[in-house]
Design a protein around this motif. Sequence first.
Motif, PDB file in Angstrom:
ATOM      1  N   ARG A   1      54.067  64.588  36.205  1.00 54.79           N
ATOM      2  CA  ARG A   1      53.537  63.424  35.747  1.00 54.79           C
ATOM      3  C   ARG A   1      53.604  63.148  34.176  1.00 54.79           C
ATOM      4  N   PHE A   2      53.684  62.018  33.650  1.00 54.49           N
ATOM      5  CA  PHE A   2      53.686  61.663  32.451  1.00 54.49           C
ATOM      6  C   PHE A   2      53.632  60.402  32.183  1.00 54.49           C
ATOM      7  N   THR A   3      53.216  59.976  30.711  1.00 52.03           N
ATOM      8  CA  THR A   3      52.900  58.731  30.515  1.00 52.03           C
ATOM      9  C   THR A   3      53.902  58.579  29.307  1.00 52.03           C
ATOM     10  N   HIS A   4      54.648  57.155  29.356  1.00 55.66           N
ATOM     11  CA  HIS A   4      55.397  57.130  28.145  1.00 55.66           C
ATOM     12  C   HIS A   4      54.704  56.237  27.141  1.00 55.66           C
ATOM     13  N   ASN A   5      54.370  57.183  25.880  1.00 59.65           N
ATOM     14  CA  ASN A   5      53.580  56.506  25.013  1.00 59.65           C
ATOM     15  C   ASN A   5      54.869  56.032  23.692  1.00 59.65           C
ATOM     16  N   PRO A   6      54.987  54.720  23.657  1.00 61.85           N
ATOM     17  CA  PRO A   6      56.139  54.133  22.860  1.00 61.85           C
ATOM     18  C   PRO A   6      55.673  54.333  21.209  1.00 61.85           C
ATOM     19  N   ARG A   7      54.367  54.797  21.178  1.00 59.79           N
ATOM     20  CA  ARG A   7      53.733  54.947  19.782  1.00 59.79           C
ATOM     21  C   ARG A   7      53.908  56.397  19.190  1.00 59.79           C
ATOM     22  N   LEU A   8      54.146  57.371  19.992  1.00 62.81           N
ATOM     23  CA  LEU A   8      54.389  58.703  19.727  1.00 62.81           C
ATOM     24  C   LEU A   8      55.331  58.983  19.052  1.00 62.81           C
ATOM     25  N   VAL A   9      55.208  59.425  17.688  1.00 66.96           N
ATOM     26  CA  VAL A   9      56.179  59.827  16.882  1.00 66.96           C
ATOM     27  C   VAL A   9      56.152  61.267  16.358  1.00 66.96           C
ATOM     28  N   ARG A  10      55.070  61.822  16.341  1.00 64.79           N
ATOM     29  CA  ARG A  10      54.982  63.435  15.859  1.00 64.79           C
ATOM     30  C   ARG A  10      54.955  63.416  14.323  1.00 64.79           C
ATOM     31  N   GLY A  11      54.492  64.315  13.978  1.00 65.25           N
ATOM     32  CA  GLY A  11      54.139  64.241  12.227  1.00 65.25           C
ATOM     33  C   GLY A  11      55.311  65.287  11.523  1.00 65.25           C
ATOM     34  N   LEU A  12      56.308  65.917  12.020  1.00 64.72           N
ATOM     35  CA  LEU A  12      57.211  66.613  11.261  1.00 64.72           C
ATOM     36  C   LEU A  12      58.571  66.010  11.324  1.00 64.72           C
ATOM     37  N   ASP A  13      59.122  66.280  10.138  1.00 65.04           N
ATOM     38  CA  ASP A  13      60.380  65.612   9.955  1.00 65.04           C
ATOM     39  C   ASP A  13      61.517  66.006  10.780  1.00 65.04           C
ATOM     40  N   TYR A  14      61.757  66.976  11.428  1.00 67.51           N
ATOM     41  CA  TYR A  14      62.993  67.387  12.124  1.00 67.51           C
ATOM     42  C   TYR A  14      63.248  66.816  13.421  1.00 67.51           C
ATOM     43  N   TYR A  15      62.374  65.820  14.040  1.00 67.74           N
ATOM     44  CA  TYR A  15      62.440  65.474  15.415  1.00 67.74           C
ATOM     45  C   TYR A  15      63.528  64.639  15.597  1.00 67.74           C
ATOM     46  N   SER A  16      64.210  64.456  16.596  1.00 65.51           N
ATOM     47  CA  SER A  16      64.959  63.277  17.300  1.00 65.51           C
ATOM     48  C   SER A  16      65.098  63.202  18.571  1.00 65.51           C
ATOM     49  N   ASP A  17      65.437  62.111  19.222  1.00 63.36           N
ATOM     50  CA  ASP A  17      65.480  61.814  20.539  1.00 63.36           C
ATOM     51  C   ASP A  17      63.905  62.265  21.257  1.00 63.36           C
ATOM     52  N   THR A  18      63.881  63.241  22.125  1.00 64.09           N
ATOM     53  CA  THR A  18      62.612  63.271  22.897  1.00 64.09           C
ATOM     54  C   THR A  18      61.482  63.920  22.071  1.00 64.09           C
ATOM     55  N   VAL A  19      60.366  63.269  22.049  1.00 64.64           N
ATOM     56  CA  VAL A  19      59.148  63.870  21.351  1.00 64.64           C
ATOM     57  C   VAL A  19      58.027  63.932  22.664  1.00 64.64           C
ATOM     58  N   PHE A  20      57.276  64.920  22.645  1.00 60.69           N
ATOM     59  CA  PHE A  20      56.233  64.855  23.507  1.00 60.69           C
ATOM     60  C   PHE A  20      54.978  65.814  23.042  1.00 60.69           C
ATOM     61  N   GLU A  21      53.980  65.356  23.842  1.00 61.67           N
ATOM     62  CA  GLU A  21      52.624  66.059  23.196  1.00 61.67           C
ATOM     63  C   GLU A  21      51.578  66.087  24.747  1.00 61.67           C
ATOM     64  N   TRP A  22      50.949  67.193  24.837  1.00 64.50           N
ATOM     65  CA  TRP A  22      49.828  67.325  25.658  1.00 64.50           C
ATOM     66  C   TRP A  22      48.601  66.979  25.174  1.00 64.50           C
ATOM     67  N   THR A  23      47.554  66.397  25.697  1.00 72.25           N
ATOM     68  CA  THR A  23      46.551  65.864  25.297  1.00 72.25           C
ATOM     69  C   THR A  23      45.462  66.017  26.283  1.00 72.25           C
ATOM     70  N   CYS A  24      44.266  66.150  25.885  1.00 73.28           N
ATOM     71  CA  CYS A  24      43.007  66.630  26.935  1.00 73.28           C
ATOM     72  C   CYS A  24      42.058  65.635  26.298  1.00 73.28           C
ATOM     73  N   ASP A  25      41.307  64.932  27.142  1.00 76.74           N
ATOM     74  CA  ASP A  25      40.221  63.987  26.601  1.00 76.74           C
ATOM     75  C   ASP A  25      38.829  64.448  26.418  1.00 76.74           C
ATOM     76  N   THR A  26      38.763  65.843  26.867  1.00 82.04           N
ATOM     77  CA  THR A  26      37.434  66.409  26.835  1.00 82.04           C
ATOM     78  C   THR A  26      37.112  67.362  25.434  1.00 82.04           C
ATOM     79  N   ILE A  27      37.946  67.325  24.401  1.00 76.38           N
ATOM     80  CA  ILE A  27      37.825  68.135  23.593  1.00 76.38           C
ATOM     81  C   ILE A  27      37.488  67.585  22.162  1.00 76.38           C
TER      82      ILE A  27
END
Length: 426
Positions: A252-278
């Motif tokens: 399962r995943f969510t497409h988050n069009p605002r996810l860009v990540r903070g480091l300069d080297y990325y291209s194409d796919t970026v992803f993040e795992w989040t947890c709303d309890t912390i």
Amino acid sequence: MRPPKGTYDVLPLDLSKQGYSSDAIEHVRSAFIQAAQRAGFQEITTPVLESTDLFIKSTGISSDVVGKEMYTFLDRSERSMTLRPEGTPGALRALSLAKGHEKQLYQKVYYIGPMFRYERPQQGRHRQFIQFGMELLGPKHSAMDLDLIAVASQAFKTLGLEVELQINTIGTLEERKKFRQALTDALLPVKEQLSEESQKRLVTNPLRILDSKNEQDQDLLKNVPCLEDFLGEDSLNYFEQVKTSLTACGMRFTHNPRLVRGLDYYSDTVFEWTCDTIGAQSALGGGGRYSGLYKTLGGDQSEGVGFACGIERVLLALEAKNGAYKELAGRDLLCIPVTSTVTSSLLKLIFAIRSKGYTVDLHPIPSPKKLTKALQSADSRNFRFAMIVGEKELAAGQVVIKNLKTKEQVPIALSEEKILEIINKA
Ligand code: HAM
């Protein structure tokens, strides 16, 4: 003296006042390592200290990490050195030196260790923290993005954590350049209304404004162009493949069009795992694909994909779900000789039992008065048995073995076989 601000001591569980005990860390660490090894990743360890240049070339000067968070200093030979803020640059540097790419098409490594960032400490955010990370170098194929994502998903599953996987694509460097211009043009007229942080980012790294948490920034972003509209067919197709494969594998995943990540080297796919309890620092881990980074650091043309996760945040998520970590590793025998002569006579026996694979801790006490305290310590450290030996017992060739769970206590002959018989029977 306390540890420096934003750092913490890792203590054994029975001494630890906070959630980050060595036992709890080991629990998380082994879940990730096992998942990585099962997918063919091998461990790599690189120095904690690297030349500052390495991070400028890779993590990038427009990232917050390089711009304002690095622990950088001149060493005694006036070289600019940095305590690594992340593991990717060092791992790729080391792989390129080893010329791994000449020997195999794919290189798959994982690492775990301390990282350093000068950030404002808060829950889940430290100045020294532990990352588990992975890098997969080799020809670009969406299956490889999945191969890597699956390892983290498996580790979260083993740990019993429910996390949300967010993914996005940020396309190629060229596509991002055009979008960056369009985004800047759209935001410049409303610059004054942006948060202070986003106003700065408008100059240094406008894409990062997209994942600003400020509500007014988010309102203003409703009227800006969308990154997806700037992506070419190849980038869009690639992202489609990643999403289709994730769905096909039941991830399962969510497409988050605002996810860009903070480091300069990325291209194409970026992803993040989040947890709303912390709390506010909700990203447990993140990563993405990079193109050209390995070449910049001395390797061949290889593309790569990687991720890293913060062990402390995983521990916070586990604590929010299950309460404080309490599971102590089971230990077999605590040996309590009551005088120093007894201690010396028991050593050979203790070493022999250890060599058979049992955990035996030696805890001599200066007088029988300290016995209660020694037994309490055996309990709090999760020993199964305590073996108490005084002068009289030794002379009679006997020991007292106490089962610390049932509190049953029996005298037995002082022999390796008899002791092991009792331990193995329980
Ligand atoms: P990152 O998103 O900067 O990516 O960090 C990965 C994870 O490290 C975060 O999601 C978070 O859990 C943890 N982390 C970061 N900063 C802190 C902090 N100050 N305190 C506690 N935990 C923190 C990277 O570092 C990339 N190297 C990931 C990667 C590997 N991309 C490709 N390969």
